[in-house]
Scaffold this motif. Structure first.
Motif, short mmCIF file in Angstrom:
data_model
loop_
_atom_site.label_atom_id
_atom_site.label_comp_id
_atom_site.label_asym_id
_atom_site.label_seq_id
_atom_site.Cartn_x
_atom_site.Cartn_y
_atom_site.Cartn_z
N VAL A 104 48.91 174.19 26.57
CA VAL A 104 49.44 173.02 27.28
C VAL A 104 50.71 172.58 26.56
N GLU A 105 51.77 172.36 27.34
CA GLU A 105 52.99 171.81 26.77
C GLU A 105 52.90 170.29 26.85
N SER A 106 53.17 169.61 25.75
CA SER A 106 53.01 168.16 25.71
C SER A 106 53.90 167.44 26.73
N GLU A 107 55.03 168.02 27.03
CA GLU A 107 55.94 167.40 28.00
C GLU A 107 55.36 167.46 29.42
N GLN A 108 54.51 168.43 29.70
CA GLN A 108 53.92 168.59 31.03
C GLN A 108 52.66 167.77 31.22
N ALA A 109 52.01 167.38 30.12
CA ALA A 109 50.73 166.66 30.21
C ALA A 109 50.73 165.45 29.28
N LYS A 110 51.61 164.53 29.52
CA LYS A 110 51.78 163.37 28.64
C LYS A 110 50.54 162.49 28.59
N LYS A 111 49.85 162.32 29.71
CA LYS A 111 48.64 161.49 29.73
C LYS A 111 47.52 162.13 28.92
N VAL A 112 47.39 163.43 29.02
CA VAL A 112 46.37 164.15 28.26
C VAL A 112 46.64 164.02 26.76
N VAL A 113 47.89 164.22 26.38
CA VAL A 113 48.27 164.12 24.97
C VAL A 113 48.00 162.72 24.44
N LYS A 114 48.30 161.72 25.24
CA LYS A 114 48.06 160.33 24.82
C LYS A 114 46.56 160.07 24.67
N LYS A 115 45.76 160.56 25.60
CA LYS A 115 44.32 160.34 25.54
C LYS A 115 43.70 161.06 24.34
N LEU A 116 44.20 162.25 24.01
CA LEU A 116 43.69 162.99 22.85
C LEU A 116 44.27 162.46 21.54
N PRO A 159 51.82 171.83 16.51
CA PRO A 159 50.76 172.10 17.48
C PRO A 159 49.44 171.46 17.05
N SER A 160 48.64 171.06 18.01
CA SER A 160 47.30 170.53 17.78
C SER A 160 46.34 171.22 18.73
N MET A 161 45.04 171.12 18.43
CA MET A 161 44.04 171.83 19.23
C MET A 161 42.86 170.92 19.53
N ALA A 162 42.17 171.24 20.63
CA ALA A 162 40.94 170.52 21.00
C ALA A 162 39.95 171.51 21.59
N LEU A 163 38.68 171.25 21.34
CA LEU A 163 37.60 172.07 21.89
C LEU A 163 36.90 171.28 22.98
N PHE A 164 36.79 171.86 24.15
CA PHE A 164 36.12 171.22 25.29
C PHE A 164 34.94 172.08 25.72
N TYR A 165 33.85 171.41 26.12
CA TYR A 165 32.70 172.11 26.69
C TYR A 165 32.31 171.40 27.98
N ASP A 166 32.38 172.11 29.08
CA ASP A 166 32.10 171.57 30.41
C ASP A 166 32.89 170.29 30.69
N GLY A 167 34.15 170.28 30.27
CA GLY A 167 35.03 169.16 30.58
C GLY A 167 35.02 168.01 29.61
N SER A 168 34.12 168.02 28.61
CA SER A 168 34.11 166.92 27.65
C SER A 168 34.59 167.39 26.28
N GLU A 200 58.17 171.22 22.50
CA GLU A 200 59.45 171.90 22.29
C GLU A 200 60.01 171.62 20.90
N TRP A 201 59.78 170.42 20.40
CA TRP A 201 60.42 169.97 19.17
C TRP A 201 59.54 170.12 17.93
N GLN A 202 58.41 170.82 18.03
CA GLN A 202 57.49 170.91 16.90
C GLN A 202 58.13 171.62 15.71
#
Length: 123
Positions: free
Chosen positions: A63-75, A81-90, A38-40
């Motif tokens: 993905v909104e960072s406020e909704q997925a805090k654990k995912v954002v921390k792990k990434l 905004p930031s981006m990630a590429l996933f293939y079959d979950g990795s 929200e604050w970007q």
């Protein structure tokens, strides 16, 4: 009336990606995850992903960072905004915004990363 409100709430809740359903969202093929906040500082430039959706069956997930805090921390995303590429979950590649919230990539960089990941899968 109660059923209509229940269905509306269910559709809104199921449409959002959060910590609980993130794994199943990125599993099963190629996925580009766009994490916003929200604050970007800068709005996400849609031209970056123009032509990426559907390329090699790639899907785009917001993905909104406020909704997925654990995912954002792990990434390790701290700027949005930031981006990630996933293939079959990795996770295969990440692109992080700078301090001003700008992503220094274009759709050719993303397509190249997708091609590189698929080339690794052949062997």
């Amino acid at each position: 009336m109660r059923y209509i409100l229940g269905l509306l709430f269910l559709s809104v809740t199921l449409g959002q990606v959060n910590d609980k359903n993130f794994k199943e969202s990125v599993n099963g093929g190629m996925a580009v995850v766009i994490v916003t906040a929200e604050w970007q500082e800068q709005d996400f430039d849609e031209d970056i992903i123009k032509g990426v959706k559907g390329y090699q069956d790639c899907k785009i997930i917001y993905v909104e960072s406020e909704q997925a805090k654990k995912v954002v921390k792990k990434l390790r995303f701290r700027n949005f905004p930031s981006m990630a590429l996933f293939y079959d979950g990795s996770k295969k590649e990440t692109w992080k915004a700078d301090m001003d919230g700008e992503l220094d990539i274009d759709n050719k960089d993303i397509k190249s990363a997708i091609d590189d990941v698929l080339a690794e899968d052949v062997f």
